[in-house]
Enzyme design. Structure first.
Site, PDB file in Angstrom:
ATOM      1  CG  HIS A  88      -4.148   2.818  -1.455  1.00  0.00           C
ATOM      2  ND1 HIS A  88      -4.641   1.583  -1.064  1.00  0.00           N
ATOM      3  CD2 HIS A  88      -4.636   3.720  -0.575  1.00  0.00           C
ATOM      4  CE1 HIS A  88      -5.387   1.749   0.014  1.00  0.00           C
ATOM      5  NE2 HIS A  88      -5.404   3.032   0.324  1.00  0.00           N
ATOM      6  N   GLY A 144      -9.907  -5.126 -12.981  1.00  0.00           N
ATOM      7  CA  GLY A 144      -8.820  -4.911 -13.928  1.00  0.00           C
ATOM      8  C   GLY A 144      -8.923  -3.638 -14.755  1.00  0.00           C
ATOM      9  CD  GLU A 148      10.515  -6.356   4.005  1.00  0.00           C
ATOM     10  OE1 GLU A 148      10.363  -6.599   5.220  1.00  0.00           O
ATOM     11  OE2 GLU A 148      11.542  -6.629   3.363  1.00  0.00           O
ATOM     12  N   GLY A 149       5.699  -2.729   4.182  1.00  0.00           N
ATOM     13  CA  GLY A 149       4.535  -2.293   4.959  1.00  0.00           C
ATOM     14  C   GLY A 149       3.263  -2.327   4.135  1.00  0.00           C
ATOM     15  CG  ASP A 153      -1.876   0.233   0.861  1.00  0.00           C
ATOM     16  OD1 ASP A 153      -1.532  -0.405  -0.141  1.00  0.00           O
ATOM     17  OD2 ASP A 153      -2.965   0.068   1.429  1.00  0.00           O
ATOM     18  CG  MET A 175      -7.784  -6.784  -3.566  1.00  0.00           C
ATOM     19  SD  MET A 175      -7.204  -5.140  -3.095  1.00  0.00           S
ATOM     20  CE  MET A 175      -8.511  -4.102  -3.683  1.00  0.00           C
ATOM     21  NE  ARG A 176      -1.591 -13.699  -2.082  1.00  0.00           N
ATOM     22  CZ  ARG A 176      -1.783 -14.736  -1.270  1.00  0.00           C
ATOM     23  NH1 ARG A 176      -2.982 -15.228  -1.103  1.00  0.00           N
ATOM     24  NH2 ARG A 176      -0.764 -15.290  -0.631  1.00  0.00           N
ATOM     25  CG  ASN A 225      -6.086   1.159 -11.939  1.00  0.00           C
ATOM     26  OD1 ASN A 225      -5.694   2.279 -12.259  1.00  0.00           O
ATOM     27  ND2 ASN A 225      -6.938   0.947 -10.940  1.00  0.00           N
TER      28      ASN A 225
HETATM   29  C1  GAR Z   1      -8.569   0.309  -7.564  1.00  0.00           C
HETATM   30  O1  GAR Z   1      -9.388   1.342  -7.065  1.00  0.00           O
HETATM   31  C2  GAR Z   1      -7.258   0.276  -6.833  1.00  0.00           C
HETATM   32  O2  GAR Z   1      -6.770   1.544  -6.492  1.00  0.00           O
HETATM   33  C3  GAR Z   1      -7.622  -0.502  -5.608  1.00  0.00           C
HETATM   34  O3  GAR Z   1      -8.468  -1.520  -6.079  1.00  0.00           O
HETATM   35  C4  GAR Z   1      -9.161  -1.051  -7.235  1.00  0.00           C
HETATM   36  C5  GAR Z   1      -8.940  -2.040  -8.351  1.00  0.00           C
HETATM   37  O4  GAR Z   1      -9.721  -1.684  -9.463  1.00  0.00           O
HETATM   38  N1  GAR Z   1      -6.489  -1.036  -4.947  1.00  0.00           N
HETATM   39  C6  GAR Z   1      -6.375  -1.120  -3.619  1.00  0.00           C
HETATM   40  O5  GAR Z   1      -7.265  -0.801  -2.866  1.00  0.00           O
HETATM   41  C7  GAR Z   1      -5.049  -1.661  -3.124  1.00  0.00           C
HETATM   42  N2  GAR Z   1      -4.894  -1.434  -1.722  1.00  0.00           N
HETATM   43  P1  GAR Z   1      -9.399  -2.314 -10.884  1.00  0.00           P
HETATM   44  O6  GAR Z   1      -9.344  -3.825 -10.675  1.00  0.00           O
HETATM   45  O7  GAR Z   1     -10.551  -1.899 -11.728  1.00  0.00           O
HETATM   46  O8  GAR Z   1      -8.075  -1.753 -11.364  1.00  0.00           O
END
Ligand code: GAR
Length: 200
Positions: free
Chosen positions: A108, A12, A141-142, A144, A89-90, A14
Site C-alpha cells: 500500500h 503491474g 478482513e479490514g 489495509d 483494487m478489490r 510491482n
Molecule cells: C501501487 O502504488 C500500489 O501500492 C497501489 O496501487 C499501485 C499499483 O501499481 N495499491 C493500492 O493502493 C492498494 N490499496 P502497479 O500496478 O504498478 O503495481
C-alpha cells in the site's frame, strides 16, 4: 520452490519488480499464476508476454463471494503457497482470507495506518504530511489493516504533485515488496496480535 500467486488490476509494476527479482535469483520463488479482475490490465498483458500462467476473472454480475471463490479455486489449483496483491483494487471477502490464513500480502502506498483506501498519495499530499512511504502487510478482513511486515519512508517535498510523490514511493515499493515476500516464504516471521515479529 515456493509458489506465489499475484493478483493485480492495473499497470503491474510491482508484479514486474517481483518477476525481475526472481529472474535475477534474488527472490527464491516462482510465480504460479497472475490473476486479474480487469481483462485489459497492462500487468496481465506483461505477465502473458513473460510466458506466465494468467487468468482473467470477470466480476460482472457476480456477488463478491462468487467472484472470490473463482479466484480461490484458481489459486488452489495452481498450489499457490502465498498470495500477493499487487495493485489489486478489490476488498477480499472473509472466506477468501480464511482460504489462505496469514498467506496473503498487500503493498500500500502510504505509511499505514495513515491514509488507507484509494488515492493514498493524494490523501498524504492533501493532509500536508512531511514524510510518506509504503507498507507491506498481511491482509486481514479490514481495509489495509493487517499486521505490518515492512515499511519504507520517503520525504514529501514542497513542490510535489501526486505524480512525483507516487513515483518516489513506487521506487521504494519495488524494493520492499520482494524482500517482505522472501521473509514470509522463509518462515522468518510470526504474527503476535497486531505485530509481525521476526523469528531469530
Ligand atoms: C501501487 O502504488 C500500489 O501500492 C497501489 O496501487 C499501485 C499499483 O501499481 N495499491 C493500492 O493502493 C492498494 N490499496 P502497479 O500496478 O504498478 O503495481
Amino acid at each position: 520452490m515456493k509458489r506465489v500467486g499475484i493478483l493485480l488490476s492495473g499497470r503491474g509494476s510491482n508484479f514486474e519488480a517481483i518477476a525481475q527479482r526472481i529472474d535475477e535469483g534474488k527472490l527464491d520463488a516462482e510465480i504460479a499464476v497472475v490473476v486479474s479482475n480487469i481483462e485489459t490490465a497492462p500487468g496481465l498483458r506483461r505477465a502473458r508476454e513473460r510466458g506466465l500462467d494468467v487468468a482473467f476473472v470477470s466480476s460482472k454480475g457476480l456477488a463478491r463471494e462468487a467472484f472470490d471463490q473463482q479466484v480461490v479455486d484458481i489459486l488452489h489449483k495452481r498450489r499457490v503457497d502465498l498470495v500477493c496483491l499487487a495493485g489489486f483494487m478489490r476488498l477480499l471477502s472473509p472466506s477468501f482470507i480464511r482460504a489462505f490464513p496469514n498467506r496473503i500480502l498487500n503493498i500500500h502506498p502510504s505509511l499505514l495506518p495513515a491514509f488507507p483506501g484509494l488515492q493514498a498519495q493524494r490523501q498524504a499530499l492533501e493532509y500536508g504530511v512531511k514524510v510518506s512511504g509504503c507498507t507491506v502487510h498481511f491482509v486481514d478482513e479490514g481495509l489495509d489493516s493487517g499486521p505490518i511486515i515492512s515499511q519504507a519512508v520517503v520525504p514529501v517535498l514542497d513542490g510535489d504533485t501526486e505524480e512525483s510523490l507516487s513515483a518516489r514511493i513506487l521506487e521504494q515499493e519495488h524494493q520492499i515488496y520482494s524482500k517482505a515476500i522472501q521473509i514470509v516464504l522463509n518462515g522468518q516471521i510470526r504474527i503476535e496480535g497486531r505485530r509481525a515479529v521476526p523469528i531469530s
